[in-house]
Design an enzyme around this catalytic site. Structure first.
Site: not given
Length: 153
Positions: A52, A54, A82
């Site tokens: 992801h 991040e 998430c």
């Protein structure tokens, strides 16, 4: 750099992800208003569930700063993090998270739940909605193209 400039850098990363066929999420880690790292989703390209935006930006920031504690850093991301990314934010001690679009299906900063409100040992400051319309538009256009592509098959 201002918050808006940092979010625009995250949006640039999200556009790169979209060009690669990835869900268009981009992230930037900044310290004292300067970009330390930037990343975009690479889950499909890298065939890895943890790729992801991040997670990749946090990893790069840790390497750039030479440690896992990012207590002087801020994260700018185009989509609400998430559960996995929220956990990484907490564990890396990022002091502030700013995101664009909310994610009612998987967001853990107020969307589906708020992990930052739980009694963990670190609580980042959270701000939502910066350049929200642009972040949402990128997502909507991406998924509209994906649905159209699937119809043609």
């Amino acid at each position: 750099m201002t918050d808006e400039e940092l979010m625009r850098a995250a949006l640039d990363e999200a556009r790169i992800a979209a060009e690669l066929g990835e869900v268009p999420v981009g992230a930037v880690v900044a310290k004292d208003g300067e970009i330390i790292s930037r990343a975009h989703n690479l889950r499909e390209t890298g065939k890895n569930a943890v790729y992801h935006a991040e997670m990749l930006a946090i990893d790069a920031a840790c390497k750039a700063l030479g440690g896992w504690r990012l207590w002087q850093c801020e994260l700018f991301v185009t989509l609400e993090p998430c559960p996995m990314c929220s956990g990484a934010i907490i564990n890396s001690r990022i002091k502030r998270v700013v995101y664009g679009a909310g994610d009612p299906k998987a967001g853990c900063c107020g969307g589906m739940t708020d992990l930052f409100a739980l009694p963990f040992n670190h609580h980042p400051v959270m701000e939502q909605g910066l350049l929200e319309a642009e972040s949402q538009q990128l997502m909507q256009e991406f998924f509209a193209r994906l649905r159209e592509k699937r119809k043609k098959k």
